[in-house]
Design an enzyme around this catalytic site. Structure first.
Site, short mmCIF file in Angstrom:
data_model
loop_
_atom_site.label_atom_id
_atom_site.label_comp_id
_atom_site.label_asym_id
_atom_site.label_seq_id
_atom_site.Cartn_x
_atom_site.Cartn_y
_atom_site.Cartn_z
N HIS A 73 0.83 -1.10 0.26
CA HIS A 73 0.25 0.04 -0.05
C HIS A 73 0.85 1.34 -0.04
O HIS A 73 2.06 1.33 0.57
CB HIS A 73 -0.77 0.09 1.20
CG HIS A 73 -0.23 0.02 2.39
ND1 HIS A 73 0.10 1.28 3.11
CD2 HIS A 73 -0.03 -1.00 3.27
CE1 HIS A 73 0.75 0.98 4.44
NE2 HIS A 73 0.67 -0.38 4.61
N ASP A 75 -0.65 4.31 0.66
CA ASP A 75 -1.13 5.26 1.69
C ASP A 75 -0.48 4.92 3.22
O ASP A 75 0.14 4.19 3.39
CB ASP A 75 -2.95 4.87 1.92
CG ASP A 75 -3.14 3.61 2.41
OD1 ASP A 75 -2.62 2.62 2.10
OD2 ASP A 75 -3.86 3.66 3.31
N ASP A 106 6.62 1.91 6.63
CA ASP A 106 5.11 1.49 6.56
C ASP A 106 4.40 2.27 5.35
O ASP A 106 3.81 2.93 5.76
CB ASP A 106 4.46 1.29 7.99
CG ASP A 106 3.32 0.65 7.88
OD1 ASP A 106 2.86 -0.10 6.80
OD2 ASP A 106 2.54 0.72 8.80
N GLU A 140 -4.96 0.65 2.75
CA GLU A 140 -4.69 -0.38 3.99
C GLU A 140 -4.68 0.48 5.24
O GLU A 140 -5.17 -0.24 6.37
CB GLU A 140 -3.37 -0.89 3.69
CG GLU A 140 -2.87 -2.06 4.41
CD GLU A 140 -2.15 -2.03 5.91
OE1 GLU A 140 -2.31 -2.91 6.52
OE2 GLU A 140 -1.94 -0.85 6.15
N GLU A 141 -4.42 1.63 5.53
CA GLU A 141 -4.32 2.17 6.56
C GLU A 141 -5.67 2.77 6.90
O GLU A 141 -5.98 3.53 8.21
CB GLU A 141 -3.34 3.36 6.64
CG GLU A 141 -1.95 3.29 6.47
CD GLU A 141 -1.18 2.17 7.60
OE1 GLU A 141 -2.27 1.89 8.53
OE2 GLU A 141 -0.18 1.72 7.46
N GLU A 169 4.95 -5.77 4.08
CA GLU A 169 4.83 -5.18 5.31
C GLU A 169 6.00 -5.16 6.10
O GLU A 169 6.94 -6.18 6.10
CB GLU A 169 3.70 -5.78 5.94
CG GLU A 169 2.28 -5.36 5.34
CD GLU A 169 1.93 -3.96 5.88
OE1 GLU A 169 2.49 -3.13 6.52
OE2 GLU A 169 0.67 -3.49 5.47
N HIS A 366 4.56 4.40 12.23
CA HIS A 366 3.48 5.26 12.57
C HIS A 366 3.81 6.24 13.58
O HIS A 366 3.06 7.12 14.36
CB HIS A 366 2.26 4.43 13.12
CG HIS A 366 1.73 3.49 12.26
ND1 HIS A 366 0.18 3.13 12.50
CD2 HIS A 366 1.88 3.27 10.95
CE1 HIS A 366 -0.08 2.53 11.55
NE2 HIS A 366 0.65 2.45 10.60
#
Length: 398
Positions: A73, A75, A106, A140-141, A169, A366
């Site tokens: 992903h 995003d 990520d 995905e997020e 990931e 994150h």
């Protein structure tokens, strides 16, 4: 841009502010890279009620089998307090050998390494003897509704079939080469509501405090443990994450109490069998009344998530051993096969082909100042290149 350099590739992706659900230019940038490698691209936007429209990308190189999918992903989560970052979260600055930026770990970093690994392999020996596809979502997020699950179904409806998949990931907890994810626990969330009778705390006989009931029921959900785990998974775990009455007063017994909980469960359970176990525990506990002696059974209701995530384990020995051997060759490390952590889009992919997950070190994902070591970008690119070469060679030989 030199596609064989993962740092350059990643910097271009980080500079696209693709905070979910915004595409932010990330899929456009990635599409251009893949065109340069000979891929055919398809951009698809999916919609659903009460959730944002999301752009997705499906790209394929080659027309024959065997067919390997790389999934990920572009995003990213919001940056939070931008003032707390020491570097611009979308500038891809390199400081002391580390690249800073939202999505560095990520998981734009994993995508960049895969693209660069493929570019290196093609420079060295040409296109793989088969097909490579990239299935990249922008959801995905986010809610996970207009992303990978729908893109897989869309591609499959058009005749796409895959022999194996790798999700990029960040799977390594401490250093590159620690861990491959060969499965994931399932996830089931719920809301428990207990009805009481509001009243004055000085006259409890005229009221019925729902907190007494909800504590009894919550304990029954948590004890005894759901299971002891098995050789593939740790024990299933239920956590009560909130108990609330919406009552601001200390001298009023509330009329209602709610509790939220989540269960991460192993393959001893299905969502259906786990649901039956929860209902049985609640029904039994409601009649115990240890905190409400002399009362009628606790009046309760429970609502469980409509889209629970199933647990799964990949048993494709060839896929797992090929990736493990690539990690050992590139890093000298013997890694752990794991099913720990949260859910990922692999839960959708496993319905179409065997899938494993391997990417960067996840320590800063994150977080403020999310960043990746340039040495890790090189290391993961080397692993992916060895894996690509070995997987296609073994798949063709098989």
């Amino acid at each position: 841009m030199t596609l064989t350099d993962p740092a350059h590739t990643l910097a271009a992706l980080i500079r696209c502010p693709s905070v979910t659900p915004d595409e932010g230019g990330a899929l456009t940038t990635l599409s251009a890279m893949l065109v340069d490698l000979g891929f055919t691209n398809e951009r698809v936007t999916f919609s659903d009620s009460d959730t944002p429209d999301v752009d997705n990308l499906y790209s394929r190189l080659g027309t024959d089998g065997p067919h390997l999918m790389f999934a990920g992903h572009t995003d990213v989560v919001p940056v939070g307090d931008a003032g707390a970052w020491t570097q611009d979260p979308f500038a891809a600055q390199i400081i002391d050998g580390e690249m800073y930026g939202r999505g560095a770990v990520d998981m734009k970093g994993g995508i960049a390494c895969f693209v660069s690994a493929l570019a290196r392999l093609m420079t060295r020996r040409g296109a793989p003897a088969g097909s490579v596809s990239l299935l990249i979502t922008g959801d995905e997020e986010g809610p996970g509704i207009n992303g990978t699950e729908k893109l897989l179904a869309h591609a499959a409806a058009k005749g796409e079939r895959w022999d194996a998949a790798l999700v990029g990931e960040p799977t390594n907890p401490e250093q590159l080469g620690d861990m491959i994810k060969i499965g994931r626990r399932g996830s089931l969330s719920g809301v428990l509501t207990v009805e009481g009778v509001q009243g004055h705390v000085a006259y409890p006989h005229l009221a019925d405090n729902p907190l007494r009931g909800i504590l009894t029921l919550a304990k029954a959900l948590m004890q005894p443990p759901l299971d002891a785990g098995n050789e593939r998974f740790p024990p299933s775990n239920l956590e009560v994450t909130a108990i609330d009455t919406g009552n601001p007063s200390s001298n009023v017994i509330p009329a209602r109490a709610t509790a939220r909980f989540n269960i991460r469960f192993n393959d001893i359970w299905t969502a259906e069998s786990l649901t039956a176990e929860l209902h049985a525990r609640l029904e039994h506990a409601a009649k115990e009344n240890g905190l409400r002696e002399g009362r009628e059974p606790v009046r309760y209701s429970v609502t469980l998530s409509e889209r629970p995530s199933p647990s799964f384990v990949t048993r494709d020995t060839a896929l797992i051993e090929t990736l493990s051997a690539a990690v050992l060759e590139a890093t000298g490390r013997s890694l752990t096969l794991s099913t720990t952590g949260g859910t990922s889009d692999a839960r959708f992919i496993k319905n179409y082909c065997p899938v494993v997950e391997f990417g960067l070190v996840g320590k800063t994902m994150h977080m403020v100042d999310e960043r990746v070591a340039l040495t890790d970008l090189e290391g993961l690119t080397a692993i992916y290149e060895v894996f690509l070469e070995r997987w296609f060679d073994s798949a063709k030989a098989g």
